[in-house]
Design a protein around this motif. Structure first.
Motif, short mmCIF file in Angstrom:
data_model
loop_
_atom_site.label_atom_id
_atom_site.label_comp_id
_atom_site.label_asym_id
_atom_site.label_seq_id
_atom_site.Cartn_x
_atom_site.Cartn_y
_atom_site.Cartn_z
N ALA A 21 0.84 -1.21 0.00
CA ALA A 21 0.00 0.00 0.00
C ALA A 21 0.86 1.24 0.00
CB ALA A 21 -0.92 -0.02 1.22
N ARG A 22 1.93 1.18 0.80
CA ARG A 22 2.81 2.33 0.86
C ARG A 22 3.44 2.62 -0.50
NH1 ARG A 22 4.86 6.18 3.01
NH2 ARG A 22 7.07 6.66 2.98
N PHE A 23 3.75 1.54 -1.20
CA PHE A 23 4.34 1.75 -2.52
C PHE A 23 3.40 2.55 -3.41
CE2 PHE A 23 6.27 1.31 -6.46
CZ PHE A 23 5.37 0.81 -7.36
N LEU A 51 2.04 6.94 -6.63
CA LEU A 51 0.95 7.76 -7.16
C LEU A 51 0.95 9.13 -6.52
CD1 LEU A 51 -1.82 5.06 -7.35
CD2 LEU A 51 -0.45 6.03 -9.18
N GLY A 52 1.31 9.18 -5.25
CA GLY A 52 1.37 10.48 -4.60
C GLY A 52 2.39 11.39 -5.26
N GLY A 53 3.55 10.81 -5.56
CA GLY A 53 4.58 11.59 -6.24
C GLY A 53 4.06 12.15 -7.55
N MET A 54 3.45 11.28 -8.33
CA MET A 54 2.93 11.72 -9.62
C MET A 54 1.85 12.77 -9.44
SD MET A 54 2.96 8.64 -12.26
CE MET A 54 1.76 7.62 -11.46
N GLY A 55 0.97 12.52 -8.47
CA GLY A 55 -0.11 13.46 -8.24
C GLY A 55 0.39 14.85 -7.92
N PHE A 56 1.32 14.91 -6.99
CA PHE A 56 1.87 16.23 -6.65
C PHE A 56 2.52 16.89 -7.85
CE2 PHE A 56 1.11 17.32 -2.45
CZ PHE A 56 1.11 16.19 -1.64
N SER A 110 7.77 9.82 -3.22
CA SER A 110 8.84 9.85 -4.20
C SER A 110 9.02 11.23 -4.82
CB SER A 110 8.54 8.83 -5.30
OG SER A 110 9.43 9.01 -6.36
N SER A 111 10.05 11.92 -4.38
CA SER A 111 10.24 13.29 -4.85
C SER A 111 10.75 13.34 -6.28
CB SER A 111 11.21 14.02 -3.93
OG SER A 111 12.31 13.18 -3.66
N ILE A 112 11.51 12.33 -6.66
CA ILE A 112 12.01 12.32 -8.04
C ILE A 112 10.85 12.23 -9.00
CG2 ILE A 112 13.29 10.98 -9.72
CD1 ILE A 112 15.32 10.36 -7.71
N SER A 171 3.67 15.10 -30.05
CA SER A 171 2.54 14.20 -30.13
C SER A 171 1.59 14.23 -28.96
CB SER A 171 3.07 12.79 -30.26
OG SER A 171 3.83 12.53 -29.11
N GLY A 172 1.84 15.09 -28.00
CA GLY A 172 0.88 15.09 -26.91
C GLY A 172 1.06 13.86 -26.05
N VAL A 173 0.04 13.44 -25.43
CA VAL A 173 0.24 12.44 -24.39
C VAL A 173 -0.81 11.35 -24.41
CG1 VAL A 173 0.94 12.26 -22.06
CG2 VAL A 173 0.87 14.47 -23.12
N TYR A 174 -0.56 10.36 -23.62
CA TYR A 174 -1.49 9.25 -23.54
C TYR A 174 -2.36 9.35 -22.32
CZ TYR A 174 1.35 7.36 -27.15
OH TYR A 174 1.99 7.18 -28.31
N LEU A 175 -3.37 8.55 -22.33
CA LEU A 175 -4.35 8.67 -21.26
C LEU A 175 -3.86 8.06 -19.97
CD1 LEU A 175 -7.08 9.93 -21.19
CD2 LEU A 175 -8.08 7.69 -21.45
N HIS A 176 -2.86 7.19 -20.04
CA HIS A 176 -2.40 6.52 -18.84
C HIS A 176 -1.97 7.53 -17.79
CE1 HIS A 176 -2.25 2.64 -20.86
NE2 HIS A 176 -1.84 3.31 -21.90
N ILE A 177 -1.12 8.42 -18.23
CA ILE A 177 -0.70 9.46 -17.31
C ILE A 177 -0.88 10.78 -18.04
CG2 ILE A 177 1.21 10.41 -16.03
CD1 ILE A 177 2.38 7.63 -16.00
N VAL A 178 -1.37 11.73 -17.36
CA VAL A 178 -1.73 12.96 -18.07
C VAL A 178 -0.67 14.05 -17.92
CG1 VAL A 178 -3.37 14.83 -18.17
CG2 VAL A 178 -4.14 12.53 -17.75
N PRO A 179 0.20 14.22 -18.80
CA PRO A 179 1.10 15.39 -18.86
C PRO A 179 1.29 16.01 -20.23
CG PRO A 179 2.33 13.39 -18.86
CD PRO A 179 0.89 13.05 -19.04
#
Lengths: 203, 697
Positions: B234-236, B241-246, B289-291, B686-694
């Motif tokens: 769970a921590r993983f 996801l927390g890193g990505m979210g931030f 995960s700050s990186i 090319s923009g981005v994919y739906l998996h991760i939004v950036p």
């Protein structure tokens, strides 16, 4: 064509029947009625490619009125990905095939070269759905692209030369770095996904 | 009775405790070292490391065999040796805190900002697979084997228990972005390989953080229960996801902020750096995960910010990101060398050698097994050579140095000749031509169309969907001037400008040392006008200047042919001859085409809708004195002579001879610096994919 697995051929056949309304052949209208294609800027060219005799690798030119399943498969086979077992020569052939496919999409008058007019039309269509880009700008871009081809392939042009158009060799040359064989492919699924979609009805 | 305290008065011939208040001469020369000590030493260290870097490139051959990182470490070793022998201490500032808070973020920001997004998202599955499962495999494998070795009495390390071994193994198996990428980039291995290793570096940070914390925590507990394993998993997810979210959150906020910065162009780059650093720090605050946070922030930000900020800010941002990353990297390797010599280590050769051995073995095994499993899912499978690159590339570690108490021996063999030797598939990176861009897009649309036709979809479908979402919603909110702009057009604009700049730079290198005041002023003027036209004000500026100059040059070159004063430069002569010939030909009777061709055709750089006539008198005198019509671009033939490059070359030529244009040209020549295209292109491409939004050196 022999590189498709049995499942893949079955799936494609099902799709073919869907598109043709259970007939033997598909006509242009069948393909134009696909709703998902409506947003594609180059759908005319894509549809045209299916009916193009040059893509059947039988040294014919012109276009069909209707195509059967064999021709359908033949066009699809241009989009196979290379596998681990593909040898270097096979990769080369694949590359040439895919490049030829793209080339035929541009070269609408079958004269073996892409002239400035044809290129301009292609760029215009490509940019047609991306917002308010004027015709002038599309032309300018096509001109600049032709320039690039000319200057890479014929670097020492005498002042009196004209650059007729992009031949297939020049086309290959400018797209050399693109690794076509690994980028231009579709993953043909072994599983039948047409019955697994929800809300994506494609008639 | 009042008590006064009086300083003791001594007889005159002994030194007084308090000096006389009478005559103290004004000190002419004083020195106050302690005051400036810290910044001074930092500056000196940075300079020293940078000098080393300069020095390497004097001897170009060295960098082929030994990567820069190794050279820096060896110089650091030497300096450390010197310091040790003088019994100086290494800079106390080098703690792990300093490393993680100040030195690591710039490097990661650099990698994240210039990451090619399209291949990254195409390979996201493989990346995650290697990062998560691979790291787990490696850590547990190495940890277990080392523990087994520790049981053998001969090595005298029986005091290290299982948890500590596992901890150490976690550190070792962290693939390190710093060293690997610098070498991989040099060699330009094939894109797939690069992306997978790079992605692995980033993502396994999340895994490593979790494992490290978990083992740390568990080391203190007597019994490990299944609950703890669950919690670990769970921590993983929280960490990753927390890193990505931030990151995404901060990225969007940054993009939104830059929407309003049109009046404060000077501080635009600041926002990029502040927001990404903030993302990093906030992630560190919550021990996630700050990186990953900083990388996703950079990815998200870049796409939108580069459309909002001015061209100069964009260049500045890229340049500064690169610079900071480079400095940090240099410093890290340098200090690695210094600290190796100066701090006390427990060198247990047996342990270290076995660590290396197991690292090799487990990494190799891991790559083999994992690739076997995932190859069927990949459309372009990894062959054996790729796998070797993967395995070998993952072995170097500089980040681990900060975490470990025994330094792992750095592997000195270089990777580059090895790669060349086994001929790992290289990729041709110079793909920034308009043709390639056009055909990339063509290919994508074709594939998407065929997929729709077949009723089978893969990531192109998702990409399409995301692009529509992006255009309709995201861009409206985050971009100031949100017209949907095709990447082809963006690339075309960039290339045009870059070409113009390159040619000018070549010919007249000094011009770029320009009055920045002029260009700032120009920009202030133009930014005040509403940008309703299709091309940005900068571009329009340049076009105006170019067309003005083209007119004047044509006159000038005609004049030169009249006087037969051809220049010494053979290239410019060729252009003159061509122009001469074209002028001559245009005077022949049959060559005047019908007026169907607007004259603006020939000048790619004219703004849409404008023609040459709108500003300048239509008639010019030719060398024979007759009115001259500009050569036409006929519809069916394409004359290579009348090209943008040649006209710009003419400008450049005339600049050498006549510095009248200095002010104008200086204005736009300073507006652009070295725009690094490769990664920027793929970012906007090319923009981005739906998996991760950036959301390019």
């Amino acid at each position: 064509m022999s590189d498709f697995s049995v499942e893949q051929i079955k799936n494609l056949h099902k799709r073919f029947e869907q598109l043709s309304g259970n007939e033997e052949t598909i006509s242009r209208e069948n393909l134009e009625n696909i709703p998902a294609l409506a947003n594609n800027p180059i759908r005319r060219q894509i549809i045209g490619a299916f009916f193009d005799k040059r893509n059947q690798h039988q040294n014919e030119v012109g276009s069909f009125e209707e195509i059967g399943f064999e021709q359908f498969l033949m066009v699809m086979s241009h989009f196979r990905p290379p596998t681990l077992k593909t040898t270097e020569e096979e990769r080369e052939t694949m590359r040439k095939e895919k490049l030829r496919f793209l080339f035929n999409m541009h070269d609408t008058d079958n004269d073996g070269t892409i002239t400035l007019e044809e290129y301009r039309k292609a760029v215009e269509e490509l940019l047609s759905k991306s917002g308010a880009i004027g015709q002038e700008a599309a032309k300018a871009i096509a001109d600049a692209a032709m320039l690039e081809v000319a200057s890479t392939n014929v670097p020492h042009m005498a002042p009196d030369d004209f650059y007729e158009g992009i031949t297939f060799e020049h086309f290959e040359q400018i797209l050399k770095g693109l690794e076509m064989e690994s980028r231009m492919h579709i993953r043909f699924l072994d599983v039948d996904t047409t019955t697994m979609h929800c809300g994506r009805s494609t008639s | 009775m009042d008590v006064t305290i009086v300083p003791p008065i001594k007889p005159d011939d002994s030194p007084q405790a308090y000096p006389d208040t009478e005559k103290a001469n004004l000190p002419v020369f004083t020195m106050n070292y302690p005051r400036i000590q810290i910044p001074f030493e930092i500056t000196l260290w940075v300079l020293l490391a940078s000098f080393a870097k300069i020095g390497f490139h004097v001897y170009h051959k060295i960098t082929i065999w030994v990567p820069e990182s190794c050279l820096l470490i060896s110089i650091g070793l030497i300096v450390g040796g010197i310091m040790h022998s003088v019994h100086e201490e290494p800079p106390a500032a080098l703690s792990s805190n300093v490393f993680f808070l100040y030195m690591l973020p710039p490097i990661v920001l650099d990698s994240g900002y210039f990451m090619p997004t399209r291949p990254f998202f195409e390979n996201i599955g493989t990346v995650l697979w290697f990062a998560v499962v691979g790291t787990l495999w490696n850590s547990i494998g190495i940890g277990m084997s080392l523990f087994a070795i520790c049981q053998i009495e001969a090595f005298g390390v029986q005091d290290i228990n299982l948890q500590e071994n596992l901890l150490f193994a976690t550190i070792i198996s962290a693939v390190d972005p710093v060293a690997v990428l610098s070498v991989f980039e040099d060699v330009s291995v094939n894109e797939q390989l690069y992306i997978v290793v790079f992605g692995e570096c980033l993502f396994n940070d999340a895994v490593t953080v979790v494992l490290y914390n978990m083992f740390n925590f568990v080391a203190e507990m007597p019994v490990v229960e299944p609950v703890d394993v669950f919690l670990g998993v769970a921590r993983f997810f929280v960490v990753g996801l927390g890193g990505m979210g931030f990151g995404i959150l901060f990225g969007f906020v940054a993009a939104f902020t830059t929407r309003f910065t049109s009046k404060v162009r000077e501080i635009e780059p600041l926002f990029i750096f502040m927001y990404s650093y903030l993302a990093y720090l906030v992630a560190e605050l919550f021990a996630i995960s700050s990186i990953m946070a900083i990388v996703t922030c950079a990815l998200t930000m870049k796409y939108y910010v580069e459309e909002n900020v001015s061209q100069r800010s964009c260049t500045t941002i890229r340049h500064v990101v690169k610079m900071l990353g480079s400095i940090s990297e240099t410093l890290i390797f340098f200090f690695l060398g210094v600290v190796t010599v100066t701090t006390e280590h427990e060198w247990n050769w047996g342990y270290i050698l076995f660590t290396l051995l197991f690292a090799f073995v487990w990494r190799g095994l891991g790559v083999l097994v994992l690739t076997q499993i995932i190859n069927p899912f990949r459309t372009i499978p990894f062959n054996l050579k790729d796998q070797f690159g993967l395995a070998y590339g993952g072995l170097r570690g500089a980040i681990s140095f900060a975490l470990a108490f025994t330094l792992p021996e750095n592997i000195t063999r270089s990777i580059r000749p090895l790669i060349e030797l086994i001929n790992v598939r290289r990729t041709n990176r110079n793909l920034d031509t308009i043709n390639v861009e056009i055909h990339c897009r063509l290919m994508e649309h074709t594939i998407a169309g065929i997929e729709d036709l077949c009723g089978q979809w893969s990531h192109f479908y998702w990409k399409d969907k995301f692009m529509k979402f992006n255009n309709r919603i995201l861009r409206r909110i985050l971009i100031r001037d949100s017209r949907a702009e095709s990447s082809i057009v963006a690339l075309y604009k960039k290339l045009e400008l870059q070409n113009a700049m390159e040619i000018l730079d070549q010919v007249s290198g000094d011009i770029s040392a320009a009055p920045s005041i002029v260009s700032l002023y120009e920009e202030k003027k133009t930014s005040a006008k509403p940008k309703k036209k299709f091309m940005a004000a900068d571009l329009r500026n340049m076009h105006d200047i170019l067309s003005k100059n083209m007119y004047k040059i044509r006159q000038r070159t005609v004049a030169y042919t009249r006087k037969n004063a051809l220049p010494n430069d053979s290239q410019t002569r060729e252009i003159l001859i061509r122009r001469h010939a074209s002028i001559r030909r245009s005077l022949r009777p049959g060559s005047f085409q019908t007026a169907a061709v607007p004259r603006s055709h020939k000048y790619f750089s004219l703004p849409a809708g404008k023609s040459l006539d709108s500003k300048f008198p239509p008639q010019r005198l030719s060398y024979t004195g007759k009115p001259l019509k500009p050569p036409h671009l006929s519809l069916s033939r394409f004359k290579v002579r009348n090209t943008l490059f040649h006209t710009v070359f003419n400008i450049a030529y005339s600049v050498i001879k006549h510095f009248e244009f200095k002010v104008n040209l200086l204005a736009f020549s300073t507006a652009f610096d070295h725009i690094s295209l490769p990664f920027s292109m793929s970012g906007t491409c090319s923009g981005v994919y739906l998996h991760i939004v950036p959301d390019l050196h």
